[in-house]
Every structure is written in C-alpha cells, then in structure tokens.
Design a protein around this motif. Structure first.
Motif, PDB file in Angstrom:
ATOM      1  N   HIS A 199       0.823  -1.213   0.000  1.00  9.89           N
ATOM      2  CA  HIS A 199       0.000   0.000   0.000  1.00  9.89           C
ATOM      3  C   HIS A 199       0.858   1.265   0.000  1.00  9.89           C
ATOM      4  CE1 HIS A 199      -3.285  -2.747   0.944  1.00  9.89           C
ATOM      5  NE2 HIS A 199      -2.488  -3.279   1.852  1.00  9.89           N
ATOM      6  N   THR A 200       2.078   1.147  -0.477  1.00  9.41           N
ATOM      7  CA  THR A 200       3.053   2.230  -0.374  1.00  9.41           C
ATOM      8  C   THR A 200       3.422   2.792  -1.745  1.00  9.41           C
ATOM      9  OG1 THR A 200       3.977   1.241   1.639  1.00  9.41           O
ATOM     10  CG2 THR A 200       5.361   2.818   0.476  1.00  9.41           C
ATOM     11  N   ASP A 201       3.485   4.114  -1.828  1.00 13.33           N
ATOM     12  CA  ASP A 201       3.961   4.769  -3.046  1.00 13.33           C
ATOM     13  C   ASP A 201       5.482   4.886  -3.050  1.00 13.33           C
ATOM     14  OD1 ASP A 201       1.415   5.544  -4.365  1.00 13.33           O
ATOM     15  OD2 ASP A 201       1.133   6.741  -2.551  1.00 13.33           O
ATOM     16  N   VAL A 202       6.058   5.243  -1.892  1.00 14.13           N
ATOM     17  CA  VAL A 202       7.492   5.490  -1.787  1.00 14.13           C
ATOM     18  C   VAL A 202       8.074   4.624  -0.673  1.00 14.13           C
ATOM     19  CG1 VAL A 202       9.294   7.210  -1.370  1.00 14.13           C
ATOM     20  CG2 VAL A 202       7.197   7.866  -2.589  1.00 14.13           C
ATOM     21  N   LEU A 203       8.995   3.745  -1.021  1.00 19.06           N
ATOM     22  CA  LEU A 203       9.686   2.910  -0.038  1.00 19.06           C
ATOM     23  C   LEU A 203      11.040   3.536   0.278  1.00 19.06           C
ATOM     24  CD1 LEU A 203       9.165  -0.811  -1.137  1.00 19.06           C
ATOM     25  CD2 LEU A 203       8.476   0.217   1.033  1.00 19.06           C
ATOM     26  N   LEU A 204      11.286   3.789   1.547  1.00 17.36           N
ATOM     27  CA  LEU A 204      12.561   4.370   1.977  1.00 17.36           C
ATOM     28  C   LEU A 204      13.454   3.257   2.505  1.00 17.36           C
ATOM     29  CD1 LEU A 204      11.206   7.533   3.817  1.00 17.36           C
ATOM     30  CD2 LEU A 204      12.030   7.352   1.469  1.00 17.36           C
ATOM     31  N   GLY A 205      13.937   2.431   1.604  1.00 10.11           N
ATOM     32  CA  GLY A 205      14.724   1.272   1.994  1.00 10.11           C
ATOM     33  C   GLY A 205      14.173   0.055   1.296  1.00 10.11           C
ATOM     34  N   VAL A 206      15.000  -0.962   1.199  1.00  7.16           N
ATOM     35  CA  VAL A 206      14.593  -2.118   0.414  1.00  7.16           C
ATOM     36  C   VAL A 206      14.728  -3.426   1.191  1.00  7.16           C
ATOM     37  CG1 VAL A 206      16.848  -2.536  -0.623  1.00  7.16           C
ATOM     38  CG2 VAL A 206      14.781  -3.076  -1.921  1.00  7.16           C
ATOM     39  N   SER A 207      15.292  -3.397   2.367  1.00  4.06           N
ATOM     40  CA  SER A 207      15.472  -4.614   3.159  1.00  4.06           C
ATOM     41  C   SER A 207      15.197  -4.294   4.619  1.00  4.06           C
ATOM     42  CB  SER A 207      16.903  -5.124   3.011  1.00  4.06           C
ATOM     43  OG  SER A 207      17.146  -6.202   3.868  1.00  4.06           O
ATOM     44  N   PRO A 208      14.529  -5.175   5.384  1.00  6.72           N
ATOM     45  CA  PRO A 208      13.993  -6.453   4.936  1.00  6.72           C
ATOM     46  C   PRO A 208      12.545  -6.339   4.445  1.00  6.72           C
ATOM     47  CG  PRO A 208      13.848  -6.309   7.316  1.00  6.72           C
ATOM     48  CD  PRO A 208      14.384  -4.991   6.836  1.00  6.72           C
ATOM     49  N   ILE A 209      12.300  -6.703   3.204  1.00 12.25           N
ATOM     50  CA  ILE A 209      10.934  -6.800   2.689  1.00 12.25           C
ATOM     51  C   ILE A 209      10.705  -8.223   2.192  1.00 12.25           C
ATOM     52  CG2 ILE A 209       9.268  -5.946   0.998  1.00 12.25           C
ATOM     53  CD1 ILE A 209      10.642  -3.279   1.097  1.00 12.25           C
ATOM     54  N   PHE A 210      11.367  -8.576   1.098  1.00 14.18           N
ATOM     55  CA  PHE A 210      11.269  -9.947   0.604  1.00 14.18           C
ATOM     56  C   PHE A 210      12.491 -10.774   0.973  1.00 14.18           C
ATOM     57  CE2 PHE A 210       8.680  -7.454  -2.364  1.00 14.18           C
ATOM     58  CZ  PHE A 210       7.483  -8.122  -2.226  1.00 14.18           C
ATOM     59  N   HIS A 211      13.536 -10.111   1.439  1.00 17.66           N
ATOM     60  CA  HIS A 211      14.825 -10.791   1.532  1.00 17.66           C
ATOM     61  C   HIS A 211      15.415 -10.796   2.938  1.00 17.66           C
ATOM     62  CE1 HIS A 211      14.790 -10.527  -2.883  1.00 17.66           C
ATOM     63  NE2 HIS A 211      14.271  -9.341  -2.670  1.00 17.66           N
ATOM     64  N   GLU A 212      14.617 -10.364   3.924  1.00 27.29           N
ATOM     65  CA  GLU A 212      15.076 -10.270   5.304  1.00 27.29           C
ATOM     66  C   GLU A 212      16.266  -9.306   5.409  1.00 27.29           C
ATOM     67  OE1 GLU A 212      15.537 -14.076   7.206  1.00 27.29           O
ATOM     68  OE2 GLU A 212      13.843 -14.923   6.158  1.00 27.29           O
TER      69      GLU A 212
END
Length: 341
Positions: A199-212
């Motif tokens: 539900h996010t337009d802007v992600l401030l960071g990429v981990s951990p989301i799918f990759h822990e």
C-alpha cells in the motif's frame, strides 16, 4: 500537511563519553518516523504533524514542548493517564553514545510498556483525518510497526486508509533486532513489511521486505534487489536506498540509489564525510528525498537533497537536522562544503 505515525522517545546523549562512563547527558526528542516530520518542519519549512501516544506526566509534557519547538503539529497525540510509577504505561526513553574512531555508536532503549506500543486499530479516526483535505502525505515505518502486534495492525490500518483516500504514502522498512526478538525475528518483520509495502507509493529502503535483513550491499547487488522488489510490488512508484561505507565511526562515504518507474538514478557521493553523530541520518535522507519529491524534483535531485540532509545531520548532535533549508540545498547542489554569506 505531512502526517507521520510513530513513536517519540526522550533521548539522553552522553556526548564524548561512553554511556557506562557518563556523568552528564544532553536530552532531545527522537524516533524514526517522527524524525522525518521534524526535519521536514524544522529545516524545510513544511507543514507536518505526528500521530502517537504519550503519558500525561512531566516527562510527557517535556517531550511535547520539544515537539512544539520544532513546529510539528501535536493535535493527533493521544494522552494516556499516568499510573504513578509507570507500571502500566510509560513514555519511552533511550540513551545514545555517539562513538568515535574505532568505538562504535551505541543506543540503549528503555521503551517497555510504552504508550506508543499500546496503540491499536481504532485509536485514530483515519477516515475523518484523511478525508479532511489537510493531509497530502502519510508516513510510517518498521520501527513503529515493530513495537507490538497492535502497532503492526494499526500501521496497516492507517496506510490502507490513506491509500483509499488518494494520499501519497511512504514507508521505511526499518528493522531493529531488539523489537523482534520475541516476535519471530527477521522473518516476522519481513512479513509485516511486505504487507505494508503493498500500500506504499514510496519505499525508503529495500530490506527487509522480501529478503530479510542483510549487511550493506555492493552497488550492483543493491540495484538488483531494488529491481526485484519493484517487480513484486507493482503499486510502488519509488524505492530509495541510501548506502554508506564506514571507514570508522567518525568517517563515512555516503550516497544513494533510487528506482523510479523502472529507471535507476544515482545521487552524488559524499566521500570521507566526518561524523559527529550518525543516529537519525537515515531518517534525514528520507526527509530530504520526500521534500524533493513533494516539490517535483527529478529522482536524482531528490536523492541529492536527501544525501545532503543526511551528511549535515551527521555533523550535528541529536536525531534530526539542525541546519537550514538554504544550507541543505546549497550542499545538494555542489556536494562540497563552502562558506555561506
């Protein structure tokens, strides 16, 4: 108005001394999600607010005064009754050691049974807030979501409602091991972050989301991870990730990468940035990036503003930038320090 949902702690900093040898403390307010609202208000002059909970005692009112002094709106603070000793509900505290040279920075949290951790779905009337037309951007993050099961649920409730009302949303999938030790560790955190990221337009960071959670990545690895994450989150428009090389506690290289609508953008790099206090610099990057995007800047320009805000934050004490918009934008335009007259 930019509205952030998060925890605000009273921070005690021991200055040059290690915490275990401290004799005096300098105090300020801080917290991952709040720091972005504070920086946008104090440094960039934007209208911002904070949604949180505090205990109605002298410590709570001290923190409240500090928030007001930064220009952040406090009308969405829920005040909880004090039980006399803080057994049932407390204002959270944390103690910070800056670090120097080979001595790493440290933070010791004292946030058990805190008022923000007890927030739950239904505590805020999001539909009324988001339909008012006053709020144009909503932000929260993994630190607040990690406080308890109920804050995870509340954060998801809020961001879903904001998205329903057409409000731009941002989320920082921040991971703090201490918050997840009794809640399933990195895998549980990644599940919460994935739910929020939908539900996010802007992600401030990429981990951990799918990759822990994982250590800092090389440039190619980071870009690959951003592209992989974007492929699994078709509703996300922008993913930004800052990157640092730590030579010592006192010297960092700092830069950022941005994925935006299928393209990769690179910020300028700050080499050998001198560090007084690194705590909050990631939040400062987020604030600068959001300011740039709010004002229609190209992704690489927004990333430059974020990086400039981050390195300036590392040059001052406290969790958030104490510098002016003029100083931040000047540094972002040149990537070198110079005298301002």
């Amino acid at each position: 108005m930019f509205l952030s949902l998060g925890e605000i702690m009273l921070r005690f900093c021991s200055g040059e001394l290690p915490l275990r040898a401290a004799k005096t403390f300098h105090f300020s307010e801080g917290g991952g999600e709040y720091n972005i609202a504070r920086s946008l208000s104090r440094s960039f002059g934007e209208s911002t607010g904070i949604a949180t909970a505090m205990v109605d005692n002298e410590i709570g009112h001290l923190v409240h005064h500090l928030i007001l002094s930064s220009g952040v709106d406090t009308s969405n603070i829920i005040w909880r009754k004090f039980d006399g000793v803080g057994r049932e509900c407390r204002n959270p505290l944390y103690f910070a050691e800056r670090g120097f040279g080979y001595r790493s920075p440290k933070a010791t949290m004292d946030r058990g049974h805190s008022a923000p951790a007890q927030l739950a779905p239904g505590d805020f009337d999001w539909d009324t807030l988001f339909s008012s037309g006053d709020i144009t951007w909503f932000h929260t993050g993994g630190i607040f979501a990690g406080l308890s099961e109920s804050t995870s649920e509340l954060a998801l409730e809020a961001i879903q409602c904001a998205r329903k009302h057409g409000i731009t949303t941002s989320y920082d999938p921040n991971y703090r091991e201490s918050l997840w030790m009794s809640r399933g560790g990195p895998k549980a955190a990644a599940e919460v972050n994935r739910a929020m990221a939908q539900h996010t337009d802007v992600l401030l960071g990429v981990s951990p989301i799918f990759h822990e959670a994982h250590p800092p990545l090389e440039c190619r690895e980071l870009i690959s991870l951003m592209e992989d994450t974007a492929a699994q989150l078709p509703s996300v428009k922008t993913i930004a990730a800052s990157s640092r090389v730590i030579h010592s506690a006192s010297m960092h290289d700092y830069c950022a990468k941005v994925w935006h609508n299928g393209e990769i953008y690179h910020s300028d790099q700050y080499k050998n940035a001198q560090v007084l206090d690194r705590i909050g610099s990631g939040d400062a990057f987020g604030a600068g990036l959001i300011y740039g995007l709010m004002h229609g800047k190209a992704p690489n320009e927004a990333a430059n503003i974020g990086c400039a805000n981050a390195v300036l934050t590392m040059s001052t004490p406290c969790d958030s930038t104490l510098c002016s918009k003029k100083e931040i934008l000047s540094l972002a335009a040149t990537s070198t320090s110079h005298e301002l007259r």
